[in-house]
Design an enzyme around this catalytic site. Structure first.
Site, PDB file in Angstrom:
ATOM      1  N   CYS A  89      17.741   4.933  -4.000  1.00 32.70           N
ATOM      2  CA  CYS A  89      17.666   5.329  -4.573  1.00 32.70           C
ATOM      3  C   CYS A  89      17.809   6.647  -5.213  1.00 32.70           C
ATOM      4  CB  CYS A  89      15.741   6.426  -4.768  1.00 32.70           C
ATOM      5  SG  CYS A  89      15.362   7.591  -3.149  1.00 32.70           S
ATOM      6  N   ARG A 111      21.861  -3.960   2.857  1.00 34.14           N
ATOM      7  CA  ARG A 111      22.766  -3.346   2.285  1.00 34.14           C
ATOM      8  C   ARG A 111      24.299  -3.513   2.393  1.00 34.14           C
ATOM      9  NH1 ARG A 111      19.439   2.345   0.957  1.00 34.14           N
ATOM     10  NH2 ARG A 111      17.287   1.497   0.530  1.00 34.14           N
ATOM     11  N   ARG A 159      -3.367  -2.559   9.572  1.00 39.08           N
ATOM     12  CA  ARG A 159      -3.872  -1.194   9.499  1.00 39.08           C
ATOM     13  C   ARG A 159      -4.839  -1.135   7.823  1.00 39.08           C
ATOM     14  NH1 ARG A 159       0.503   1.404  11.328  1.00 39.08           N
ATOM     15  NH2 ARG A 159       1.781   1.422   9.488  1.00 39.08           N
ATOM     16  N   GLN A 197      15.460  16.344  -3.581  1.00 38.68           N
ATOM     17  CA  GLN A 197      14.980  14.628  -3.061  1.00 38.68           C
ATOM     18  C   GLN A 197      13.605  15.472  -3.449  1.00 38.68           C
ATOM     19  OE1 GLN A 197      18.188  12.393  -1.492  1.00 38.68           O
ATOM     20  NE2 GLN A 197      16.781  11.740  -0.820  1.00 38.68           N
ATOM     21  N   LYS A 232      24.624   6.238   2.911  1.00 38.95           N
ATOM     22  CA  LYS A 232      24.003   5.710   2.343  1.00 38.95           C
ATOM     23  C   LYS A 232      25.265   6.166   1.088  1.00 38.95           C
ATOM     24  CE  LYS A 232      20.363   5.569   4.599  1.00 38.95           C
ATOM     25  NZ  LYS A 232      18.173   5.575   4.587  1.00 38.95           N
ATOM     26  N   GLY A 276      10.042  10.668  -1.904  1.00 41.53           N
ATOM     27  CA  GLY A 276      11.016   9.503  -0.998  1.00 41.53           C
ATOM     28  C   GLY A 276      11.135   9.275  -0.418  1.00 41.53           C
ATOM     29  N   THR A 334       0.878  -1.236  -0.254  1.00 43.97           N
ATOM     30  CA  THR A 334      -0.244   0.038   0.274  1.00 43.97           C
ATOM     31  C   THR A 334       0.613   1.416   0.040  1.00 43.97           C
ATOM     32  OG1 THR A 334      -0.070  -0.583   2.069  1.00 43.97           O
ATOM     33  CG2 THR A 334      -1.977  -1.587   1.065  1.00 43.97           C
ATOM     34  N   VAL A 342       6.500   2.531  -2.505  1.00 39.76           N
ATOM     35  CA  VAL A 342       6.828   1.491  -3.261  1.00 39.76           C
ATOM     36  C   VAL A 342       5.670   0.339  -3.962  1.00 39.76           C
ATOM     37  CG1 VAL A 342       8.833   0.554  -3.626  1.00 39.76           C
ATOM     38  CG2 VAL A 342       9.487   2.979  -2.680  1.00 39.76           C
ATOM     39  N   HIS A 368      14.105  12.254  -8.429  1.00 35.15           N
ATOM     40  CA  HIS A 368      15.293  13.484  -8.207  1.00 35.15           C
ATOM     41  C   HIS A 368      15.895  13.709  -8.758  1.00 35.15           C
ATOM     42  CE1 HIS A 368      13.229  11.412  -3.846  1.00 35.15           C
ATOM     43  NE2 HIS A 368      14.453  10.537  -3.563  1.00 35.15           N
ATOM     44  N   ARG A 426      15.339  18.018   0.294  1.00 34.09           N
ATOM     45  CA  ARG A 426      14.844  17.436   0.521  1.00 34.09           C
ATOM     46  C   ARG A 426      13.909  18.774  -0.922  1.00 34.09           C
ATOM     47  NH1 ARG A 426      13.251  13.147   0.335  1.00 34.09           N
ATOM     48  NH2 ARG A 426      13.333  12.665   2.227  1.00 34.09           N
TER      49      ARG A 426
HETATM   50  P1  NAP Z   1       5.677   4.197   2.336  1.00 31.58           P
HETATM   51  O1  NAP Z   1       4.868   4.766   1.577  1.00 31.58           O
HETATM   52  O2  NAP Z   1       4.796   5.296   3.937  1.00 31.58           O
HETATM   53  O3  NAP Z   1       4.560   2.733   2.595  1.00 31.58           O
HETATM   54  C1  NAP Z   1       5.289   2.016   4.170  1.00 31.58           C
HETATM   55  C2  NAP Z   1       4.397   0.825   3.610  1.00 31.58           C
HETATM   56  O4  NAP Z   1       4.757  -0.290   4.426  1.00 31.58           O
HETATM   57  C3  NAP Z   1       3.022   0.635   3.776  1.00 31.58           C
HETATM   58  O5  NAP Z   1       2.986  -0.659   2.902  1.00 31.58           O
HETATM   59  C4  NAP Z   1       3.147  -0.124   5.030  1.00 31.58           C
HETATM   60  O6  NAP Z   1       1.474  -0.219   5.011  1.00 31.58           O
HETATM   61  C5  NAP Z   1       3.948  -0.567   4.783  1.00 31.58           C
HETATM   62  N1  NAP Z   1       4.217  -1.184   6.638  1.00 31.58           N
HETATM   63  C6  NAP Z   1       4.104  -0.115   7.656  1.00 31.58           C
HETATM   64  N2  NAP Z   1       4.002  -1.000   8.972  1.00 31.58           N
HETATM   65  C7  NAP Z   1       4.183  -2.148   8.624  1.00 31.58           C
HETATM   66  C8  NAP Z   1       4.291  -2.982   9.965  1.00 31.58           C
HETATM   67  N3  NAP Z   1       4.300  -3.204  11.055  1.00 31.58           N
HETATM   68  N4  NAP Z   1       3.747  -4.200   9.072  1.00 31.58           N
HETATM   69  C9  NAP Z   1       3.747  -4.567   7.178  1.00 31.58           C
HETATM   70  N5  NAP Z   1       3.392  -3.355   6.908  1.00 31.58           N
HETATM   71  C10 NAP Z   1       3.891  -2.528   7.226  1.00 31.58           C
HETATM   72  O7  NAP Z   1       6.446   4.180   2.359  1.00 31.58           O
HETATM   73  P2  NAP Z   1       7.576   3.766   1.051  1.00 31.58           P
HETATM   74  O8  NAP Z   1       7.813   5.518  -0.142  1.00 31.58           O
HETATM   75  O9  NAP Z   1       6.731   3.144  -0.284  1.00 31.58           O
HETATM   76  O10 NAP Z   1       8.976   3.256   1.278  1.00 31.58           O
HETATM   77  C11 NAP Z   1       9.069   1.768   1.256  1.00 31.58           C
HETATM   78  C12 NAP Z   1      10.578   1.425   2.186  1.00 31.58           C
HETATM   79  O11 NAP Z   1      11.114   1.120   0.572  1.00 31.58           O
HETATM   80  C13 NAP Z   1      10.751   3.230   2.606  1.00 31.58           C
HETATM   81  O12 NAP Z   1      11.359   2.545   4.541  1.00 31.58           O
HETATM   82  C14 NAP Z   1      12.501   2.388   2.330  1.00 31.58           C
HETATM   83  O13 NAP Z   1      13.222   1.582   2.988  1.00 31.58           O
HETATM   84  C15 NAP Z   1      12.678   2.006   0.680  1.00 31.58           C
HETATM   85  N6  NAP Z   1      12.555   3.377  -0.750  1.00 31.58           N
HETATM   86  C16 NAP Z   1      11.799   3.415  -0.827  1.00 31.58           C
HETATM   87  C17 NAP Z   1      12.060   4.973  -1.578  1.00 31.58           C
HETATM   88  C18 NAP Z   1      11.314   5.885  -2.374  1.00 31.58           C
HETATM   89  O14 NAP Z   1      11.710   6.834  -3.360  1.00 31.58           O
HETATM   90  N7  NAP Z   1      10.468   6.226  -1.537  1.00 31.58           N
HETATM   91  C19 NAP Z   1      12.972   4.557  -2.261  1.00 31.58           C
HETATM   92  C20 NAP Z   1      14.256   3.559  -2.052  1.00 31.58           C
HETATM   93  C21 NAP Z   1      13.210   2.439  -0.651  1.00 31.58           C
HETATM   94  P3  NAP Z   1       0.185   0.394   5.855  1.00 31.58           P
HETATM   95  O15 NAP Z   1      -0.110   1.443   4.891  1.00 31.58           O
HETATM   96  O16 NAP Z   1      -0.555  -0.186   6.513  1.00 31.58           O
HETATM   97  O17 NAP Z   1       0.516   1.721   6.835  1.00 31.58           O
HETATM   98  O1  3JN Z   2      14.141  10.242   0.993  1.00 35.47           O
HETATM   99  C1  3JN Z   2      14.729   9.672   0.351  1.00 35.47           C
HETATM  100  O2  3JN Z   2      14.184  10.637  -0.890  1.00 35.47           O
HETATM  101  C2  3JN Z   2      14.640   8.650  -0.066  1.00 35.47           C
HETATM  102  C3  3JN Z   2      14.708   7.733   0.844  1.00 35.47           C
HETATM  103  C4  3JN Z   2      14.870   6.352   1.295  1.00 35.47           C
HETATM  104  C5  3JN Z   2      14.622   5.962   2.521  1.00 35.47           C
HETATM  105  C6  3JN Z   2      13.496   6.067   3.718  1.00 35.47           C
HETATM  106  C7  3JN Z   2      14.238   5.077   4.918  1.00 35.47           C
HETATM  107  C8  3JN Z   2      14.334   4.835   4.748  1.00 35.47           C
HETATM  108  C9  3JN Z   2      15.215   4.867   3.183  1.00 35.47           C
HETATM  109  C10 3JN Z   2      16.192   4.113   1.979  1.00 35.47           C
HETATM  110  O3  3JN Z   2      15.919   3.287   0.922  1.00 35.47           O
HETATM  111  O4  3JN Z   2      17.303   4.004   2.418  1.00 35.47           O
HETATM  112  C11 3JN Z   2      14.816   4.221   4.084  1.00 35.47           C
HETATM  113  C12 3JN Z   2      16.005   2.770   4.628  1.00 35.47           C
HETATM  114  O5  3JN Z   2      15.602   2.096   4.622  1.00 35.47           O
HETATM  115  O6  3JN Z   2      16.672   3.331   5.693  1.00 35.47           O
END
Ligand code: NAP
Ligand code: 3JN
Length: 333
Positions: free
Chosen positions: A129, A100, A40, A156, A213, A160, A12, A15, A242, A235
């Site tokens: 990313c 990683r 949730r 960014q 990172k 993100g 949900t 990503v 980005h 940001r």
């Molecule tokens: P997000 O929009 O906040 O989504 C977080 C996801 O994790 C939601 O599906 C959430 O579910 C789920 N989640 C949270 N707590 C959980 C739990 N206790 N059990 C199971 N699922 C849970 O965040 P996002 O941007 O998609 O990013 C997720 C992760 O991907 C980041 O923390 C990072 O490690 C990585 N990432 C992100 C980016 C980026 O550009 N955004 C890039 C590279 C890597 P609910 O909807 O139910 O809360």
């Molecule tokens: O802030 C951004 O633009 C990218 C965010 C990446 C991110 C956000 C929360 C936790 C990461 C990541 O991919 O490194 C993490 C994490 O996994 O530590």
């Protein structure tokens, strides 16, 4: 072709949504797709290939029969649940920072080090990313003339930070237009109409974790610890994609035209570089695209053998979901 039982963990999220779309768009051979998120979201429905699929609460027992698990629910969930997925026989492609830098976990960008996938012991990590788009742009140059130093400033997008930050920027724009006080929860300052030189937590050195990172992950992916990287991560009030200003110092000189030629043949890269026609990569046109776009390629006048350039990519796609699905494609090949 064999079909795979695939799980998306964090379905949900910003990503997770893209992972489902990329699996469908690239016709990944999915036999069954399972979607997991927090309690949730339990009972929500998401669509995949014309089907409406339920979102289930993530549990340690969720991975029975799963062959490939794409994780993007944050590092805490990866640490807790990826070992359960591996124990059940799945290969985990993890988007978080949890594994990683683990020596037993390959950190893979398919255009650069696809061969590292073979070394996996159940988990393959997707880089950060900001790192991915930088290394996709610099590695082809490094193959021709070794890179000694990279100075990078990032711009960014709020996506993100995930869904809650997208909503925060939308709300702040509406507050401003409505003449109301701008309120903020996600970032330490308003992000609308602002630029915040702060991504992730600060270390005592003054650098942030996001900046470090970019240093460590670049070394691991490019198999070269000697490349000196200094990053400032910022940001900006952009929803998606980005941007990065890069200044690189090469061991031997390459002209701007040689670099353009190298990058125009590089996998996953599109050169968009005609400043006289106002053509350079822009976040709003890059959102939704798979490639890493490079422009403003020029010889840097501040040091010998220098190249400056501007690199833009959709961080939810190449920076996360697409890179993860590309890794899954390599696993299934
Ligand atoms: P997000 O929009 O906040 O989504 C977080 C996801 O994790 C939601 O599906 C959430 O579910 C789920 N989640 C949270 N707590 C959980 C739990 N206790 N059990 C199971 N699922 C849970 O965040 P996002 O941007 O998609 O990013 C997720 C992760 O991907 C980041 O923390 C990072 O490690 C990585 N990432 C992100 C980016 C980026 O550009 N955004 C890039 C590279 C890597 P609910 O909807 O139910 O809360
Ligand atoms: O802030 C951004 O633009 C990218 C965010 C990446 C991110 C956000 C929360 C936790 C990461 C990541 O991919 O490194 C993490 C994490 O996994 O530590």
């Amino acid at each position: 072709m064999k079909g795979y039982n695939v799980a998306v963990v964090g379905a949900t999220g910003a990503v997770g949504h893209e992972m489902i779309k990329v699996l469908e768009a690239r016709k990944f051979p999915v036999k069954e797709l399972k979607l997991f998120a927090s309690a949730r979201s339990s009972g929500k429905k998401m669509s995949f290939c014309g089907e409406s699929l339920p979102v289930e609460e993530l549990k340690s027992s969720s991975f029975k029969g799963i062959e490939i698990a794409l994780f993007s629910a944050g590092a805490g969930r990866s640490v807790e649940f990826a070992p359960h997925a591996v124990k059940s026989g799945a290969v985990v492609v993890d988007n978080s920072s949890a594994f990683r830098m683990d020596a037993n976990v390959p950190l893979v960008v398919p255009e650069i080090n696809p061969q590292d996938i073979k070394l996996h012991q159940g988990i393959i990590a997707n880089p950060n990313c900001s790192t991915i788009q930088m290394v996709v742009a610099i590695n082809p140059i490094h193959q021709v003339s070794r890179i000694k130093r990279v100075i990078v400033v990032t711009y960014q997008a709020v996506s993100g930070t995930g869904m809650k930050a997208i909503q925060e920027l939308e709300r702040q724009v509406k507050e401003w237009v409505g003449g109301k006080k701008i309120t903020h929860k996600v970032y330490p300052h308003p992000i609308a109409f602002n630029v915040i030189p702060h991504v992730d937590v600060f270390y005592d050195t003054g650098y942030t974790q996001e900046e470090m990172k970019m240093v460590h992950e670049t070394h691991k992916i490019m198999h070269d610890d000697k490349i000196q990287v200094s990053a400032t991560c910022v940001r900006v009030p952009v929803f998606r994609a980005h941007s990065e200003a890069l200044h690189i110092e090469l061991e031997k000189k390459l002209t701007a035209s040689q670099v353009k030629d190298i990058l125009s043949k590089a996998p996953g890269v599109k050169v968009q570089d005609d400043p006289q026609q106002n053509l350079y990569p822009l976040a709003i046109y890059t959102a939704g695209k798979y490639d890493v776009f490079v422009g403003r390629i020029r010889e840097d006048i501040a040091f010998p053998n220098g190249i400056a350039m501007w690199v833009v990519a959709d961080q939810l796609l190449k920076g996360a979901a697409l890179n993860a699905v590309q890794i899954a494609e390599l696993l299934s090949a």
